[in-house]
Motif scaffolding. Structure first.
Motif, PDB file in Angstrom:
ATOM      1  N   HIS A 234      44.638  67.033  48.700  1.00  0.00           N
ATOM      2  CA  HIS A 234      45.247  66.158  49.586  1.00  0.00           C
ATOM      3  C   HIS A 234      45.426  64.385  49.062  1.00  0.00           C
ATOM      4  O   HIS A 234      43.951  64.272  49.268  1.00  0.00           O
ATOM      5  N   PHE A 235      46.359  63.476  48.668  1.00  0.00           N
ATOM      6  CA  PHE A 235      46.008  62.174  48.216  1.00  0.00           C
ATOM      7  C   PHE A 235      46.338  61.789  49.451  1.00  0.00           C
ATOM      8  O   PHE A 235      47.306  61.888  50.744  1.00  0.00           O
ATOM      9  N   VAL A 236      45.787  60.520  49.843  1.00  0.00           N
ATOM     10  CA  VAL A 236      45.891  59.768  50.860  1.00  0.00           C
ATOM     11  C   VAL A 236      45.646  57.827  50.271  1.00  0.00           C
ATOM     12  O   VAL A 236      45.614  57.485  49.842  1.00  0.00           O
ATOM     13  N   LEU A 237      46.977  57.044  50.593  1.00  0.00           N
ATOM     14  CA  LEU A 237      47.335  55.851  50.120  1.00  0.00           C
ATOM     15  C   LEU A 237      46.694  54.849  51.158  1.00  0.00           C
ATOM     16  O   LEU A 237      47.828  55.230  52.429  1.00  0.00           O
ATOM     17  N   VAL A 238      46.085  53.666  51.453  1.00  0.00           N
ATOM     18  CA  VAL A 238      46.388  52.881  52.472  1.00  0.00           C
ATOM     19  C   VAL A 238      46.952  51.637  51.797  1.00  0.00           C
ATOM     20  O   VAL A 238      46.171  51.546  51.269  1.00  0.00           O
ATOM     21  N   GLY A 239      47.305  50.948  52.939  1.00  0.00           N
ATOM     22  CA  GLY A 239      47.954  48.816  52.532  1.00  0.00           C
ATOM     23  C   GLY A 239      48.938  49.186  52.575  1.00  0.00           C
ATOM     24  O   GLY A 239      49.779  49.729  52.755  1.00  0.00           O
ATOM     25  N   LYS A 255      58.910  57.894  46.386  1.00  0.00           N
ATOM     26  CA  LYS A 255      58.944  59.230  45.491  1.00  0.00           C
ATOM     27  C   LYS A 255      57.711  59.982  45.766  1.00  0.00           C
ATOM     28  O   LYS A 255      57.849  61.335  46.021  1.00  0.00           O
ATOM     29  N   ILE A 256      57.353  59.737  47.145  1.00  0.00           N
ATOM     30  CA  ILE A 256      56.497  60.347  48.295  1.00  0.00           C
ATOM     31  C   ILE A 256      57.210  61.674  48.778  1.00  0.00           C
ATOM     32  O   ILE A 256      57.013  62.915  48.469  1.00  0.00           O
ATOM     33  N   GLN A 257      58.521  61.129  49.614  1.00  0.00           N
ATOM     34  CA  GLN A 257      59.733  61.638  49.755  1.00  0.00           C
ATOM     35  C   GLN A 257      60.655  63.107  49.068  1.00  0.00           C
ATOM     36  O   GLN A 257      60.464  64.126  48.938  1.00  0.00           O
ATOM     37  N   VAL A 265      50.698  63.964  50.155  1.00  0.00           N
ATOM     38  CA  VAL A 265      50.557  62.551  50.225  1.00  0.00           C
ATOM     39  C   VAL A 265      50.257  61.634  51.787  1.00  0.00           C
ATOM     40  O   VAL A 265      52.337  62.377  52.305  1.00  0.00           O
ATOM     41  N   SER A 266      49.714  61.338  51.970  1.00  0.00           N
ATOM     42  CA  SER A 266      49.715  60.976  53.125  1.00  0.00           C
ATOM     43  C   SER A 266      50.356  59.527  53.212  1.00  0.00           C
ATOM     44  O   SER A 266      48.991  58.626  52.564  1.00  0.00           O
ATOM     45  N   TYR A 267      50.902  58.536  53.233  1.00  0.00           N
ATOM     46  CA  TYR A 267      50.972  56.921  53.290  1.00  0.00           C
ATOM     47  C   TYR A 267      50.396  56.323  54.808  1.00  0.00           C
ATOM     48  O   TYR A 267      51.437  56.978  55.241  1.00  0.00           O
TER      49      TYR A 267
END
Length: 386
Positions: A234-239, A255-257, A265-267
């Protein structure tokens, strides 16, 4: 005239990203040495609350921050007008506080250097940037830096090497960042659950302000390949996006959608609970594709005992010990990035080994105590020469 012990601090960003976190530590050092910081922020933001809690006077004034997008005739006129207003504001503030020293945090703040020089005040510039171009901007900043600041501070050797060649008089001193690591050493046993991620997932994450250089889209390219090969990831982006770069966030969300991620992927946007977020990761990635001076978030991730994958874009090579605390790859080297992350996904023992070595390294090589001592020494040496 007696010394007031008042120091003017000019901060280019009001957010709690790298340079903002570091200026808070510098302010505390100056206070311990008997100085009274007065801070001017270019706009409201998270730092303002921290300053007010510590009873540090804080003012909001557009400082005419200089960025690449303003290097055009219309943009330069805009910046000139903003800097002129900021210059007048600083002069009014000086009537009240009679500053003894001016401290500009990041090269994006230029008004302080010019104002200090005109008022015959010593000036310290804390350089956080590596700026390959445009050439006219690099030339302008180098000229102002050389005239205004005898001994600038650079956050990494990579930053110092970049700027020193443009300077004739100023001698740059490297002071690696150091931060309080206490929260990053804590255990957060339910961190993955609180992020909404199954405990069985191997979580790979990046934290960074969204802008053209941080590499979020490169991160998603690696995530796309890895998610197909390893369904348990699982991938996470923060910011959040830097003002003006909201279209990059739109592209990230699209891109995530629409790509083959299917909930992988979680933003998370901007988060203040970074220690808890890092505790929920198994691997930390900083995939910068443009020069990144000395990313404080790598120090945080190392303190949290996470193995690091970073790109060879600046200060990261001074932080990450190749093969011992993580891996360094070339910018946008998708094949090598996927290969190295695959090793970490497949080998839990390797993740733990690199993570623990990283924690030991950050506590010994990049301690807050060492940072504070060098900032203090630099301060007094600077004042003695003026």
């Amino acid at each position: 005239m007696p010394k007031t012990r008042n120091v003017l601090f000019l901060q280019s960003s009001s957010e709690l990203y790298g340079s903002g976190k570091i200026i808070l530590q510098v302010l505390r050092v100056y206070q311990k040495e008997g100085f009274n910081p007065i801070v001017v922020l270019t706009g409201p933001g998270a730092i303002q609350g921290y300053l007010e809690k510590e009873n540090i006077p804080v003012y909001i004034q557009n400082l005419g921050i200089l960025r690449r997008k303003y290097v055009n005739p219309q943009g330069l006129i805009n910046r000139f007008n903003k800097n002129l207003k900021a210059y007048r504001f600083l002069s009014e503030l000086h009537e009240k506080y009679q500053f003894e020293l001016v401290y500009s945090n990041t090269l994006a703040v230029i008004v302080g250097a010019y104002w200090a020089q005109k008022n015959q005040l010593p000036h310290i510039w804390h350089i956080h940037e590596i700026l390959p171009g445009p050439a006219p901007l690099v030339k302008l900043l180098s000229k102002i830096l050389d005239k205004s600041t005898a001994k600038p501070i650079a956050v990494s050797q990579a930053v110092a090497d970049h700027w020193q060649g443009f300077l004739k008089k100023a001698q740059i001193e490297v002071i690696h960042n150091g931060i309080p690591y206490g929260e990053f050493l804590d255990n957060f046993p339910n961190a993955k659950k609180e992020l909404g991620i199954p405990e069985s997932s191997i979580v790979i994450g990046m934290i960074g302000r969204i802008n053209p250089g941080k590499g979020q889209l490169f991160f998603l390219e690696m995530a796309r390949q890895l998610s197909l090969k390893y369904p348990e990831t699982h991938f996470v982006l923060v910011g959040d996006p830097f003002p003006g770069y909201e279209p990059i966030l739109d592209e990230i969300i699209e891109k995530i959608q629409h790509e083959d991620f299917e909930g992988k992927v979680s933003y998370l946007g901007f988060r203040e609970d970074i220690p808890k977020v890092l505790a929920g990761l198994d691997i930390f990635v900083l995939p910068s594709i443009l020069p990144d001076s000395f990313p404080t978030v790598i120090l945080e991730a190392m303190a949290a005992a996470k193995p690091i994958l970073a790109t060879r874009t600046g200060g990261a090579v001074e932080m990450v010990a190749e093969g011992k605390t993580g891996f360094i790859i070339e910018p946008e080297d998708l094949e090598t990035g996927v290969s190295q992350l695959s090793k970490l996904i497949e080998q839990k023992d390797l993740r733990n080994q690199l993570g623990e070595a990283g924690r030991n390294r950050v506590l010994s090589e990049f301690s807050l105590e060492a940072f504070e001592e060098r900032i203090k020494k630099h301060l007094w040496e600077h004042l003695e020469k003026n």
